[in-house]
Motif scaffolding. Structure first.
Motif, PDB file in Angstrom:
ATOM      1  N   HIS A  12      -8.318  18.632  31.619  1.00 25.38           N
ATOM      2  CA  HIS A  12      -7.440  17.684  32.270  1.00 25.38           C
ATOM      3  C   HIS A  12      -6.770  16.798  31.217  1.00 25.38           C
ATOM      4  O   HIS A  12      -7.413  16.262  30.338  1.00 25.38           O
ATOM      5  CB  HIS A  12      -8.279  16.822  33.212  1.00 25.38           C
ATOM      6  CG  HIS A  12      -7.455  15.870  33.999  1.00 25.38           C
ATOM      7  ND1 HIS A  12      -6.529  16.286  34.910  1.00 25.38           N
ATOM      8  CD2 HIS A  12      -7.407  14.526  33.984  1.00 25.38           C
ATOM      9  CE1 HIS A  12      -5.960  15.218  35.454  1.00 25.38           C
ATOM     10  NE2 HIS A  12      -6.483  14.148  34.911  1.00 25.38           N
ATOM     11  N   VAL A  13      -5.448  16.676  31.298  1.00 25.28           N
ATOM     12  CA  VAL A  13      -4.721  15.859  30.336  1.00 25.28           C
ATOM     13  C   VAL A  13      -4.556  14.460  30.902  1.00 25.28           C
ATOM     14  O   VAL A  13      -4.214  14.284  32.074  1.00 25.28           O
ATOM     15  CB  VAL A  13      -3.332  16.476  30.054  1.00 25.28           C
ATOM     16  CG1 VAL A  13      -2.516  15.568  29.162  1.00 25.28           C
ATOM     17  CG2 VAL A  13      -3.492  17.840  29.427  1.00 25.28           C
ATOM     18  N   ARG A  15      -3.055  11.270  32.140  1.00 25.40           N
ATOM     19  CA  ARG A  15      -1.707  11.089  32.662  1.00 25.40           C
ATOM     20  C   ARG A  15      -0.885  10.156  31.780  1.00 25.40           C
ATOM     21  O   ARG A  15       0.275  10.360  31.534  1.00 25.40           O
ATOM     22  CB  ARG A  15      -1.761  10.501  34.068  1.00 25.40           C
ATOM     23  CG  ARG A  15      -2.530  11.314  35.050  1.00 25.40           C
ATOM     24  CD  ARG A  15      -1.674  12.446  35.604  1.00 25.40           C
ATOM     25  NE  ARG A  15      -2.506  13.564  36.034  1.00 25.40           N
ATOM     26  CZ  ARG A  15      -3.316  13.543  37.075  1.00 25.40           C
ATOM     27  NH1 ARG A  15      -3.410  12.487  37.806  1.00 25.40           N
ATOM     28  NH2 ARG A  15      -4.024  14.582  37.382  1.00 25.40           N
ATOM     29  N   ARG A  96       1.934  21.403  31.966  1.00 25.15           N
ATOM     30  CA  ARG A  96       0.991  21.568  33.061  1.00 25.15           C
ATOM     31  C   ARG A  96       0.703  20.216  33.724  1.00 25.15           C
ATOM     32  O   ARG A  96       0.701  20.092  34.945  1.00 25.15           O
ATOM     33  CB  ARG A  96      -0.301  22.146  32.471  1.00 25.15           C
ATOM     34  CG  ARG A  96      -1.293  22.712  33.406  1.00 25.15           C
ATOM     35  CD  ARG A  96      -2.259  23.608  32.633  1.00 25.15           C
ATOM     36  NE  ARG A  96      -2.993  22.889  31.596  1.00 25.15           N
ATOM     37  CZ  ARG A  96      -4.143  22.248  31.786  1.00 25.15           C
ATOM     38  NH1 ARG A  96      -4.678  22.246  32.979  1.00 25.15           N
ATOM     39  NH2 ARG A  96      -4.730  21.633  30.795  1.00 25.15           N
ATOM     40  N   ALA A  97       0.485  19.194  32.903  1.00 25.75           N
ATOM     41  CA  ALA A  97       0.136  17.871  33.422  1.00 25.75           C
ATOM     42  C   ALA A  97       1.289  17.266  34.207  1.00 25.75           C
ATOM     43  O   ALA A  97       1.066  16.459  35.108  1.00 25.75           O
ATOM     44  CB  ALA A  97      -0.270  16.949  32.281  1.00 25.75           C
ATOM     45  N   LYS A  99       3.396  19.064  35.956  1.00 17.37           N
ATOM     46  CA  LYS A  99       3.677  20.030  37.022  1.00 17.37           C
ATOM     47  C   LYS A  99       5.010  20.737  36.838  1.00 17.37           C
ATOM     48  O   LYS A  99       5.804  20.847  37.759  1.00 17.37           O
ATOM     49  CB  LYS A  99       3.611  19.345  38.394  1.00 17.37           C
ATOM     50  CG  LYS A  99       2.221  18.844  38.711  1.00 17.37           C
ATOM     51  CD  LYS A  99       2.166  18.125  40.028  1.00 17.37           C
ATOM     52  CE  LYS A  99       2.206  19.068  41.205  1.00 17.37           C
ATOM     53  NZ  LYS A  99       1.882  18.365  42.474  1.00 17.37           N
ATOM     54  N   ILE A 101       4.972  23.834  35.731  1.00 13.75           N
ATOM     55  CA  ILE A 101       4.608  25.247  35.760  1.00 13.75           C
ATOM     56  C   ILE A 101       4.124  25.613  37.161  1.00 13.75           C
ATOM     57  O   ILE A 101       3.242  24.952  37.710  1.00 13.75           O
ATOM     58  CB  ILE A 101       3.493  25.543  34.731  1.00 13.75           C
ATOM     59  CG1 ILE A 101       4.010  25.323  33.311  1.00 13.75           C
ATOM     60  CG2 ILE A 101       2.956  26.962  34.911  1.00 13.75           C
ATOM     61  CD1 ILE A 101       2.942  25.408  32.241  1.00 13.75           C
ATOM     62  N   ASN A 127      -2.163  16.125  42.139  1.00  9.59           N
ATOM     63  CA  ASN A 127      -1.428  15.464  41.050  1.00  9.59           C
ATOM     64  C   ASN A 127      -0.042  15.063  41.561  1.00  9.59           C
ATOM     65  O   ASN A 127       0.983  15.294  40.909  1.00  9.59           O
ATOM     66  CB  ASN A 127      -1.330  16.439  39.867  1.00  9.59           C
ATOM     67  CG  ASN A 127      -0.867  15.775  38.590  1.00  9.59           C
ATOM     68  OD1 ASN A 127      -0.599  14.571  38.558  1.00  9.59           O
ATOM     69  ND2 ASN A 127      -0.767  16.544  37.525  1.00  9.59           N
TER      70      ASN A 127
END
Lengths: 276, 255
Positions: A12-13, A15, A96-97, A99, A101, A127
């Motif tokens: 998890h990155v 935010r 990815r973080a 969104k 993708i 997310n």
């Protein structure tokens, strides 16, 4: 360009560290010297690959050639052993973080306790801060487009395999992400359904500009869907050639009966056999 | 036809049990304390239904509070264990010790520690059931579809989102199965602890008080035992209905 350092965490990155939003409808992907080793097994040899914004690129190769690994590297689900990957100039983990993708896994991975509609909107609920506020098409519109309007309240177990994977496609398209990554989504389907699905995907994609990276071991799937096909060879996985598919768009199912299509599938088969 | 069978079969089984029970007690003239005939139990229940009802409610409350605490603790501990193999492997031997140690042996210590009243009773009911529930939570959460986990990772779902949207619903079928098992265990612990704290409330206290009473002791003991059984059955029925309603999506609930 933000490079993905080797050994970067794939989890998890945070935010706060990821406030990068570049509003594009299609993303470009740059891989420079990217390789992946699992223990002592080299799954992917050092690879350079440029994926252009808005194109549909297929990774075509036999089982175990590292094509799924390559897709997961681009998705930021596994870290690269060497090299850098950039999705619109940011690392996959950042894409990815935020969104950017839309992922379509091989198994539909529908949650059995959610209705079809709730499954289709699952990725929008997660997310949610980075969900688009102005989607180009609502979940209901997309479900109607793939012929599932009457099944919106049904449970996944009431659907056939092909219908389940259509929900998987809607779930990814609903995100309005500039990059769609598809990991052999039709591999488990029967041949007839599989053919229908590539026609459906082409129709669905024609209203969207997203860049698509599509993993498959089906030559006709690669030929029908792609602008370009990256042919991979196994052990270790490497891109041996990139074939351009110069069939006009919009493409219709009839094109599969033409001489031109036959020539393309023959060319792809030879490209695959060149290193069998 | 299926509905008829699903009602008729268990009713037939119970009727056969009652007839055999009644006959055996009469034919062999079995002593009251060893086994009391069903007809005598019904008569005793009719003698003072209010008392049996209120004591059953007390026992039900003890058991339910104990199970609720147990479930809450097992959800928290189980989530942590499901997230970390190290924590799971560290906690496992502790749970095994709790599971294999006969709780009857240390009930007195708990009563001395927590004093008289409801607290030691509720504690024991929770304590004996929470390792089983926790194992259920862990294995249920681990059963979550890996492809779905990867899908959630592709949009960077937080740990809470993964827990709420994926792990917890995936664990529900196992949690229900474990709850059905722990009802019996928690009920036994509740009944015994009620008798041990020396109080006047609850079926366990009633049973303990009359166990040496030669006048109506056998009648009261057996009637309170049957009330405990009925309470356990009621709890299982509630759980089964809840399971049917909540888990319509699960293969085990489709016929």
């Amino acid at each position: 360009m933000i490079a993905a350092p080797s050994g970067q965490r794939a989890g998890h990155v945070r935010r706060s560290a990821a406030r990068v939003t570049i509003p594009t409808v299609s993303a470009s992907v740059e891989l420079v010297n990217v390789s992946k080793t699992f223990g002592t097994v080299e799954a992917l040899a050092p690879t350079d690959l440029s994926i252009r914004a808005g194109e549909i690129l297929t990774l075509l190769g036999p089982s175990g050639c590292g094509k799924t690994t390559l897709l997961r590297l681009i998705a930021g689900l596994v870290p690269a052993s060497t090299g850098t990957i950039a999705v619109d100039d940011v690392a996959p983990a950042v894409a990815r973080a935020t969104k950017r993708i839309g992922f379509v896994p091989q198994a539909p991975a529908l949650l059995p306790w959610r209705s079809v509609r709730a499954n289709a909107s699952l990725l929008l609920d997660i997310n949610a801060k980075y969900s688009t506020s102005t989607p180009s098409a609502s979940v209901d519109e997309l479900l109607a487009e793939v012929g599932l309007a009457d099944f919106a309240q049904a449970r996944p177990h009431e659907l056939s395999g092909g219908m389940q994977q259509r929900v998987g496609l809607v779930r990814a398209f609903a995100l309005d992400a500039p990059l769609l990554l598809m990991d052999e989504p039709f591999a488990a389907l029967d041949e007839i359904t599989r053919t229908e699905m590539r026609h459906l995907l082409t129709r669905l994609r024609s209203h969207h500009e997203a860049t698509v990276v599509f993993v498959t071991h089906s030559i006709s799937e690669a030929a029908y869907l792609s602008d370009r096909v990256a042919v991979l060879s196994p052990r270790p996985g490497r891109v041996t050639s990139i074939e351009t598919i110069d069939l006009a768009r919009p493409r219709h199912p009839e094109v599969e009966d033409t001489e031109a299509f036959f020539e393309i599938t023959t060319r792809l088969r030879h490209a695959l056999a060149g290193h069998a | 036809m299926r509905l008829l069978r699903s009602v008729a079969a268990p009713v037939t089984g119970i009727l056969v049990l009652l007839v055999v029970w009644e006959t055996v007690v009469r034919v062999f003239d079995i002593r009251r304390f060893v086994l009391l005939a069903p007809s005598k139990i019904v008569a005793e229940l009719g003698r003072d239904p209010g008392a049996y009802w209120s004591n059953t409610l007390v026992t039900a409350r003890h058991m339910l509070i104990g199970l609720a605490i147990s479930l809450a603790v097992s959800l928290v501990v189980g989530s942590i264990m499901a997230a970390s193999r190290f924590v799971e492997e560290a906690v496992q031997p502790i749970f095994v010790v709790i599971l294999v140690t006969p709780w009857v042996a240390y009930t007195t210590s708990i009563v001395i520690w927590l004093g008289f009243g409801a607290r030691p009773i509720v504690f024991l009911a929770a304590f004996v059931s929470f390792p089983i529930l926790t194992f259920g939570v862990v294995s249920g959460m681990r059963s979550a579809d890996p492809a779905a986990r990867e899908l959630l990772a592709s949009v960077d779902a937080s740990k809470w989102e993964v827990l709420w949207h994926l792990r917890l619903p995936a664990a529900l079928p196992v949690i229900f199965t474990m709850l059905k098992i722990t009802v019996a265990i928690a009920l036994g612990a509740t009944y015994f602890a009620e008798g041990s704290v020396g109080g006047n409330e609850g079926l366990g206290a009633v049973g303990r008080r009359v166990s040496l009473d030669q006048t109506i002791g056998a009648e009261v003991l057996w009637t309170s035992t049957i009330c405990s059984s009925l309470l356990g059955i009621a709890a299982l029925v509630v759980l089964t209905v809840a399971e049917r309603t909540l888990l319509r999506w699960h293969a085990s609930q489709r016929s």
